[in-house]
Write a protein that holds these residues in place. Structure first.
Motif, PDB file in Angstrom:
ATOM      1  N   ARG A 106      39.127  75.963 121.759  1.00 48.86           N
ATOM      2  CA  ARG A 106      38.599  75.616 123.071  1.00 48.86           C
ATOM      3  C   ARG A 106      38.463  74.101 123.221  1.00 48.86           C
ATOM      4  NH1 ARG A 106      36.578  79.253 126.538  1.00 48.86           N
ATOM      5  NH2 ARG A 106      36.600  81.438 125.892  1.00 48.86           N
ATOM      6  N   GLN A 107      38.263  73.408 122.105  1.00 47.25           N
ATOM      7  CA  GLN A 107      38.178  71.951 122.155  1.00 47.25           C
ATOM      8  C   GLN A 107      39.559  71.309 122.271  1.00 47.25           C
ATOM      9  OE1 GLN A 107      36.438  73.863 119.771  1.00 47.25           O
ATOM     10  NE2 GLN A 107      34.707  73.802 121.224  1.00 47.25           N
ATOM     11  N   GLN A 108      40.588  71.974 121.748  1.00 42.02           N
ATOM     12  CA  GLN A 108      41.966  71.493 121.843  1.00 42.02           C
ATOM     13  C   GLN A 108      42.865  72.653 122.238  1.00 42.02           C
ATOM     14  OE1 GLN A 108      43.694  69.923 118.244  1.00 42.02           O
ATOM     15  NE2 GLN A 108      45.376  68.926 119.318  1.00 42.02           N
TER      16      GLN A 108
END
Length: 258
Positions: free
Chosen positions: A238-240
């Protein structure tokens, strides 16, 4: 709380091919086997917030010429951790997506998965034929029972997708299946496969790791012996949720662009 997700064992798939730049075959790709959409009107609000993951692949003209001359395609495999009969490990690698590349390729999907059953023997080179599936995206922590040729789901807690096989015959394997979009065309195919005996349970958990490589395999949902050593490992979170990938003409392998 109880919810039923039904999939008739006898229904046959009618999946259209992806065509040029898309999945190389029609038997494992396309819409769910009953032709229904993945999202019903009661799910639209919640699923609109689901993360979208993207892999953008650029191949220059020399690379495309080499790939086409060799009769090869681009393939993606999703790494799924599974457990059945108290044995935990990575399931057999299955070609999730296979497509003839363009110079610029975009593959997108979200985290929604379906649970499916197959009677296809898990042998190298076999193409998985889906016998039954959940009608809607499955939920983490829920237990899905496969009986009388259909899935029913019961709510629960946990961080895995859970299965209970209550079909004595034929021998079934189970796994996750997922929809993706390849160069603006939809595809649908299995992510993994695991034999599960009657009266046994299993659970599945996507890791977020995708393997990308060239292959002579022509069909989505094909059983492989192993992931190639030169496959590019891509970790999406979700961060990348998006990455850019290039192609090395000298080594015929993919690499991550910084």
């Amino acid at each position: 709380m109880q919810r039923d997700d039904e999939a008739d064992l006898g229904r046959e798939a009618a999946r259209p091919p992806l065509g040029p730049g898309g999945c190389a075959v029609d038997r494992a790709c396309g819409r769910p086997i009953d032709g229904s959409p993945f999202v019903d009107q009661h799910q639209e609000e919640s699923l609109s917030r689901v993360m979208t993951y993207t892999i953008s692949i650029t191949i220059d003209s020399a690379g495309l010429s080499t790939i086409n001359a060799a009769g090869q395609s681009v393939a993606l495999i999703s790494n799924i951790i599974a457990q059945a009969a108290l044995i935990r490990g990575t399931t057999l690698p299955i070609t999730w997506l296979v497509f003839k590349p363009l110079s610029k390729n975009v593959v997108t999907w979200n985290g929604d998965c379906l649970l499916y059953a197959t009677a296809t023997p898990l042998q190298f080179g076999a193409t998985i034929q889906i016998s039954g599936q959940t009608n809607n995206p499955i939920q983490l922590g829920w237990l899905y029972t496969f009986a009388q040729g259909q899935f029913t789901g019961a709510s629960g807690l946990g961080d895995t997708y859970n299965l209970d096989n209550q079909m004595p015959t034929p021998p079934f394997s189970f796994g996750l299946a997922q929809q993706a979009t390849v160069n603006s065309v939809q595809a649908f195919a299995p992510l993994n496969a695991l034999p599960v005996l009657n009266n046994e349970t299993a659970n599945f958990l996507p890791t977020g790791e995708i393997w990308l490589f060239l292959t002579s395999i022509e069909e989505c949902g094909t059983v492989m012996e192993a992931v190639p050593d030169n496959a590019l490992s891509i970790s999406l979170t979700r961060q990348q949720p998006a990455v850019n990938v290039g192609f090395n003409d000298s080594t015929n392998t993919f690499y991550l662009n910084s």
